[in-house]
Scaffold this motif. Structure first.
Motif, PDB file in Angstrom:
ATOM      1  N   LEU A  37      11.516   2.637   5.583  1.00 16.47           N
ATOM      2  CA  LEU A  37      10.308   2.275   6.313  1.00 16.47           C
ATOM      3  C   LEU A  37       9.360   1.599   5.334  1.00 16.47           C
ATOM      4  O   LEU A  37       9.011   2.168   4.298  1.00 16.47           O
ATOM      5  CB  LEU A  37       9.663   3.533   6.898  1.00 16.47           C
ATOM      6  N   ILE A  38       8.979   0.367   5.647  1.00 18.95           N
ATOM      7  CA  ILE A  38       8.106  -0.420   4.770  1.00 18.95           C
ATOM      8  C   ILE A  38       6.686  -0.380   5.320  1.00 18.95           C
ATOM      9  O   ILE A  38       6.438  -0.791   6.461  1.00 18.95           O
ATOM     10  CB  ILE A  38       8.613  -1.869   4.663  1.00 18.95           C
ATOM     11  N   LEU A  39       5.756   0.134   4.502  1.00 17.10           N
ATOM     12  CA  LEU A  39       4.367   0.323   4.899  1.00 17.10           C
ATOM     13  C   LEU A  39       3.456  -0.391   3.901  1.00 17.10           C
ATOM     14  O   LEU A  39       3.896  -0.848   2.856  1.00 17.10           O
ATOM     15  CB  LEU A  39       4.032   1.818   4.926  1.00 17.10           C
ATOM     16  N   TYR A  40       2.169  -0.433   4.234  1.00 17.20           N
ATOM     17  CA  TYR A  40       1.184  -1.102   3.384  1.00 17.20           C
ATOM     18  C   TYR A  40       0.079  -0.122   3.027  1.00 17.20           C
ATOM     19  O   TYR A  40      -0.506   0.521   3.901  1.00 17.20           O
ATOM     20  CB  TYR A  40       0.602  -2.326   4.096  1.00 17.20           C
ATOM     21  N   GLY A  41      -0.237  -0.039   1.743  1.00 20.21           N
ATOM     22  CA  GLY A  41      -1.218   0.925   1.283  1.00 20.21           C
ATOM     23  C   GLY A  41      -2.615   0.693   1.808  1.00 20.21           C
ATOM     24  O   GLY A  41      -3.431   1.616   1.840  1.00 20.21           O
ATOM     25  N   ASP A  42      -2.929  -0.541   2.216  1.00 21.39           N
ATOM     26  CA  ASP A  42      -4.255  -0.827   2.759  1.00 21.39           C
ATOM     27  C   ASP A  42      -4.266  -0.844   4.287  1.00 21.39           C
ATOM     28  O   ASP A  42      -5.205  -1.332   4.904  1.00 21.39           O
ATOM     29  CB  ASP A  42      -4.786  -2.154   2.213  1.00 21.39           C
ATOM     30  N   VAL A  43      -3.207  -0.288   4.879  1.00 22.91           N
ATOM     31  CA  VAL A  43      -3.143  -0.078   6.335  1.00 22.91           C
ATOM     32  C   VAL A  43      -2.944   1.426   6.527  1.00 22.91           C
ATOM     33  O   VAL A  43      -1.830   1.904   6.722  1.00 22.91           O
ATOM     34  CB  VAL A  43      -2.001  -0.894   6.976  1.00 22.91           C
ATOM     35  N   PRO A  44      -4.023   2.216   6.429  1.00 22.83           N
ATOM     36  CA  PRO A  44      -3.876   3.653   6.222  1.00 22.83           C
ATOM     37  C   PRO A  44      -3.666   4.516   7.453  1.00 22.83           C
ATOM     38  O   PRO A  44      -3.304   5.679   7.318  1.00 22.83           O
ATOM     39  CB  PRO A  44      -5.214   4.030   5.564  1.00 22.83           C
ATOM     40  N   PHE A  45      -3.893   3.973   8.650  1.00 26.10           N
ATOM     41  CA  PHE A  45      -3.968   4.856   9.815  1.00 26.10           C
ATOM     42  C   PHE A  45      -2.765   4.750  10.755  1.00 26.10           C
ATOM     43  O   PHE A  45      -2.873   5.063  11.941  1.00 26.10           O
ATOM     44  CB  PHE A  45      -5.255   4.598  10.588  1.00 26.10           C
ATOM     45  N   VAL A  46      -1.631   4.343  10.226  1.00 25.82           N
ATOM     46  CA  VAL A  46      -0.418   4.311  11.049  1.00 25.82           C
ATOM     47  C   VAL A  46       0.001   5.740  11.359  1.00 25.82           C
ATOM     48  O   VAL A  46       0.155   6.580  10.470  1.00 25.82           O
ATOM     49  CB  VAL A  46       0.720   3.576  10.315  1.00 25.82           C
ATOM     50  N   ARG A  47       0.171   6.038  12.626  1.00 27.65           N
ATOM     51  CA  ARG A  47       0.479   7.400  13.046  1.00 27.65           C
ATOM     52  C   ARG A  47       1.942   7.750  12.774  1.00 27.65           C
ATOM     53  O   ARG A  47       2.817   6.890  12.814  1.00 27.65           O
ATOM     54  CB  ARG A  47       0.175   7.566  14.531  1.00 27.65           C
ATOM     55  N   ALA A  48       2.178   9.020  12.547  1.00 33.50           N
ATOM     56  CA  ALA A  48       3.549   9.480  12.332  1.00 33.50           C
ATOM     57  C   ALA A  48       4.424   9.187  13.542  1.00 33.50           C
ATOM     58  O   ALA A  48       5.604   8.835  13.405  1.00 33.50           O
ATOM     59  CB  ALA A  48       3.557  10.972  12.013  1.00 33.50           C
ATOM     60  N   GLU A  49       3.834   9.318  14.756  1.00 26.33           N
ATOM     61  CA  GLU A  49       4.642   9.050  15.951  1.00 26.33           C
ATOM     62  C   GLU A  49       5.048   7.585  16.057  1.00 26.33           C
ATOM     63  O   GLU A  49       6.120   7.262  16.583  1.00 26.33           O
ATOM     64  CB  GLU A  49       3.908   9.503  17.214  1.00 26.33           C
ATOM     65  N   THR A  50       4.215   6.692  15.538  1.00 25.68           N
ATOM     66  CA  THR A  50       4.580   5.277  15.513  1.00 25.68           C
ATOM     67  C   THR A  50       5.724   5.039  14.549  1.00 25.68           C
ATOM     68  O   THR A  50       6.667   4.291  14.840  1.00 25.68           O
ATOM     69  CB  THR A  50       3.362   4.425  15.124  1.00 25.68           C
TER      70      THR A  50
END
Length: 453
Positions: A101-114
């Motif tokens: 899973l590739i995420l971005y450190g400055d996009v902090p509010f991605v939910r676990a359910e997403t």
């Protein structure tokens, strides 16, 4: 994600964050008292990833310190685009077989359910090579577009490279992606930089997989704020505001009364019980737990404190780390409490500092009392017994013990222990000079008149 499929997390955090104009790494700027990357990784932790990699560039040392070994740091230097950034995690994921899973450190509010939904889509029957998280903002701005039909991606395109028809698409690319480890690095190796920016774009792995005849999918979040990036102080403040708005609503839904919700500020870990009343302009720093039935009057500041049922504090009270107030304690206006236990029913109603102390049940601390707990080198403890009465404007010079039922007379500076039931009065003897003040006033009035003349 299935029970049989391990998960790895890659967090991209190599950007310089120049718009923040700060020496602090962008992803370490706090929201509700917690670094933004901390919010993200807490959500990711709910999926129990086996490996976590943070791709850093500028400020690597700050990230290593903040993460405390919870993730492997991979370095991107120079920064040649998002695909190049993800490639830097290849060494840290050597031998890993599972989902990434590739995420971005400055996009902090991605939910676990997403995140779970992305992984679940990766394992559906059509077995997509990649799953992209899309969103549909009110204003598509400069976002890249996800051109899709029935949830299957036809093309990914950056805004700078998109046609007018492609820019008319409302589904934008959040940048988040789920890919199998078996596919990821092979696809990345084929990404080129023939584009307007001359960079290696992560979305191109989708286009490459589609060209190979494989399916790629998009799922679209119904909350565009969930994937809002933070690149400036203004955007940081907006993110804080959105977080606080949700937290206030949750507090009231859970049974707390907020008299003026818009003036109350919570920390990421604030715990409020039922039937708590919070008056206007109250600030919760990290580490505060408030039990049922507590009243917090206006203009209080709390951090690292524990409040038991029936406690009343404020207005204008300050509770600092280590403050522990047991049942029915009262802390009044302009009282500061730090690293101190106040046992059941104890009171400090006005203008008092209690630091490194233990206050017995039902003890009463008079206005203007301070515990002198620091000698310039070390801290010392003050112990006040049950039902003790400390008179106003007293200084308790630690280390010192005041016994149960003892009385310290107002204006005393106490440097030796006081026994149970004892009265301690530490004052200079009063000197009385009858008529002295009258003679002084007469002399000064005469002098003033002579000066005028």
């Amino acid at each position: 994600m299935t029970e049989q499929t391990p998960l790895a997390i890659i967090v991209l955090a190599a950007g310089k964050g120049t718009r923040m104009k700060s020496d602090l790494h962008k992803v370490l700027h706090p929201i509700a008292g917690r670094p933004m990357v901390g919010h993200l990784m807490a959500s990711a932790a709910e999926l129990s990833p086996q490996r976590q990699v943070v791709v850093a560039g500028h400020g690597r040392e700050q990230l290593e310190k903040a993460l405390g070994g919870s993730a492997t740091i991979a370095v991107q230097d120079p920064q040649l685009g998002t695909a190049h950034a993800v490639q830097q995690a290849e060494g840290a994921l050597a031998g890993f077989e599972g989902d990434v899973l590739i995420l971005y450190g400055d996009v902090p509010f991605v939910r676990a359910e997403t995140m779970r939904a992305m992984i679940a889509r990766l394992h559906e029957n059509d077995a997509p090579a990649a799953v992209v998280l899309g969103f549909a903002p009110a204003d598509t701005l400069q976002y890249g577009r996800v051109i899709a039909e029935d949830g299957r991606i036809v093309k990914m395109v950056e805004h700078k490279d998109a046609t007018d028809e492609e820019r008319a698409c409302r589904v934008c690319n959040s940048g988040l992606m789920a890919v199998r480890s078996a596919d990821l690095f092979g696809l990345l190796a084929r990404v080129g930089n023939d584009n307007a920016q001359g960079e290696y774009y992560l979305p191109d792995v989708v286009n490459i997989a589609i060209a190979d005849g494989r399916t790629c999918a998009v799922i679209v979040t119904d909350d565009a704020d969930e994937v809002a990036g933070i690149n400036s102080r203004a955007e940081l403040a907006e993110a804080e505001g959105r977080w606080q708005l949700r937290r206030r609503a949750q507090a009231m839904a859970d049974g707390a009364t907020l008299i003026a919700p818009e003036t109350v500020w919570f920390s990421w870990d604030t715990v409020l019980g039922r039937d708590v009343t919070v008056e206007p302009n109250v600030f919760f720093g990290p580490g505060v737990t408030v039990a049922d039935g507590v009243t917090i009057h206006a203009f209080c500041h709390l951090e690292g404190a524990t409040l038991s049922p029936g406690v009343h504090i404020g207005p204008y009270a300050r509770l600092r780390p280590g403050a522990k107030l047991e049942e029915d304690v009262k802390v009044g206006n302009f009282v500061e409490v730090k690293n101190t236990v106040m046992h059941r029913g104890a009171k400090a109603s006005h203008l008092t500092y209690l630091g490194d102390a233990e206050v017995g049940a039902e003890a009463n601390i008079g206005a203007g009392t301070i515990t002198c707990n620091y000698d310039g080198y070390f801290k010392y403890k003050t112990t006040i017994g049950e039902r003790a009465f400390i008179g106003s404007n007293s200084a308790l010079i630690a280390p010192v013990k005041i016994g149960a039922d003892a009385i310290v007379a107002a204006g005393s500076a106490v440097s030796r222990d006081v026994a149970d039931g004892e009265l301690r009065m530490v004052r200079a003897e009063q000197l009385v000079k009858p008529g002295w003040a009258d003679r002084f006033h007469d002399a000064m009035k005469k002098k003033k008149a002579e000066k005028r003349g």
